[in-house]
Design an enzyme around this catalytic site. Structure first.
Site, PDB file in Angstrom:
ATOM      1  N   GLU A 167       0.858  -1.193   0.000  1.00 54.29           N
ATOM      2  CA  GLU A 167       0.000   0.000   0.000  1.00 54.29           C
ATOM      3  C   GLU A 167       0.884   1.230   0.000  1.00 54.29           C
ATOM      4  OE1 GLU A 167      -2.698   0.480   3.247  1.00 54.29           O
ATOM      5  OE2 GLU A 167      -3.665  -1.462   2.977  1.00 54.29           O
TER       6      GLU A 167
ATOM      7  N   GLU B  76     -13.902   5.605  -0.511  1.00 49.88           N
ATOM      8  CA  GLU B  76     -14.798   4.680   0.182  1.00 49.88           C
ATOM      9  C   GLU B  76     -15.537   5.441   1.287  1.00 49.88           C
ATOM     10  OE1 GLU B  76     -12.806   0.590   0.767  1.00 49.88           O
ATOM     11  OE2 GLU B  76     -11.129   1.945   0.358  1.00 49.88           O
TER      12      GLU B  76
ATOM     13  N   LYS C 134     -15.624   4.185   5.183  1.00 51.89           N
ATOM     14  CA  LYS C 134     -14.432   3.955   5.983  1.00 51.89           C
ATOM     15  C   LYS C 134     -14.565   4.686   7.317  1.00 51.89           C
ATOM     16  CE  LYS C 134     -10.908   2.284   5.125  1.00 51.89           C
ATOM     17  NZ  LYS C 134      -9.771   2.561   4.255  1.00 51.89           N
TER      18      LYS C 134
ATOM     19  N   GLU D 173      -9.352   8.860   5.507  1.00 45.83           N
ATOM     20  CA  GLU D 173      -9.509   7.457   5.107  1.00 45.83           C
ATOM     21  C   GLU D 173     -10.522   7.290   3.981  1.00 45.83           C
ATOM     22  OE1 GLU D 173      -7.846   4.774   6.266  1.00 45.83           O
ATOM     23  OE2 GLU D 173      -6.609   5.978   7.595  1.00 45.83           O
TER      24      GLU D 173
END
Length: 335
Positions: A258, A307, A310, A316
């Protein structure tokens, strides 16, 4: 993804920039496919989006049949996490590992499985389950005739301590040593999540934005290895290599499982910074790091989509390269 500890690099009170390396090989970069949102496109549409952008590698965080079915015959290489919630079962029961392989790998023969990640950023007592779960899964894959699929684990960057200068890096906790010894014995890489963003956001006084986003700046020499560092990403990755050497496993490869930069939601999070970091990252990893020059560094960007469900810091929700409607969050080229 969790906030990645960067305490050991916050002493890096340097203003640095981009490390100029001429790429010697070209390889598409991977992208992590997170699904914590209520407005994301179907798995088949997502796989088509990968293919239309020339993205040839994907990471998912647990097995999901619709994604695996959509990947069948796509030739997209896959990192698949087992899911942290089943580590204990996989560690304690070889038959659970055999069932996992049967249900989630053998059942999808058209999928190009590359690595199985046994845990993502595991902490606390669960760290003791990582190695036995890896061993059981490795055995189950071998028994199924799938020994080419490598078993690893994805670690937070803060498993490394004393990472500045990079040559000082070593593993913070003893549990990592038998893990990397196992990786050395199987030829699997260590998967590591590497986020210059969090280091910069935690300490913008000492870590310059240019240094964190591959922009030109000051060069600094690591007296321990004689190498010049002008990007935080390189320094972080090379400290992992140093830790592997310190552990007696210098031949274990590093795969960045990541890395990314948020486009909104927090300090330093903007479309401009995210576009700058991610585009430079794509271009940069083709040429390796100062410690491994010219060696393509396999890297997975976080993440494919913003997203909206999250939890944690607002950032995030804003790491996506694409919006849920499949439009780009900003202009980026994957080659």
């Amino acid at each position: 993804m969790a906030k990645h500890g960067a305490a050991s690099i916050l002493t890096l009170a340097l203003v640095l920039g981009v490390f100029a390396i001429t790429p010697t090989a070209v390889q598409s970069i991977g992208v992590c496919y997170g699904v914590i949102g209520d407005n994301l496109p179907s798995a088949s549409d997502v796989v088509q989006l990968y293919r239309s952008n020339g993205i040839d590698s994907m990471r998912i965080y647990f097995p999901r049949s619709d994604i695996l079915q959509a990947l069948s015959s796509s030739n997209i290489a896959l990192i698949m996490d087992v899911g942290n919630d089943i580590l204990g079962a996989l560690a304690s029961d070889p038959s659970a590992a055999a069932s996992f392989v049967q249900n989630n790998i053998q059942a999808f023969p058209g999928v190009n499985f590359r690595y199985i990640a046994v845990g993502n950023e595991v902490t606390g007592n669960d760290t003791h389950n990582i190695l036995p779960a890896m061993q059981n899964l490795n055995g189950a894959l071998a028994a199924a005739g799938l020994g080419s699929v490598k078993v690893s684990t994805s670690v937070r960057f803060d498993v490394i301590t004393d990472s500045y200068p990079p040559s000082n890096g070593y593993f913070r906790d003893d549990y990592m040593i038998p893990i990397v010894e196992f990786l050395a014995s199987t030829g699997a890489p260590l998967l590591a999540n590497v986020y210059p963003y969090f280091a910069y956001a935690d300490n913008p006084k000492d870590i310059n934005l240019n240094y964190a986003t591959f922009q030109p700046g000051t060069t600094v020499t690591d007296d321990g290895n004689g190498l010049t560092y002008t990007s935080l990403f390189d320094a972080m990755v090379d400290s992992i290599y140093a830790a592997l050497e310190d552990a007696g496993t210098p031949d274990v490869r590093v795969v960045v499982s990541e890395s990314g930069w948020p486009s909104a939601g927090g300090f330093g999070a903007s479309v401009r910074n995210a576009q700058m970091y991610n585009q430079k990252l794509i271009n940069h990893v083709k040429g390796g790091t100062p410690k491994k020059p010219g060696e393509v560094l396999e890297t997975y960007m976080f993440a494919m989509f913003n997203e909206n469900e999250k939890t944690g810091d607002e950032t995030e929700k804003h790491f996506g390269l694409f919006n849920p409607n499949k439009s780009p969050s900003y202009s980026i080229k994957f080659h």
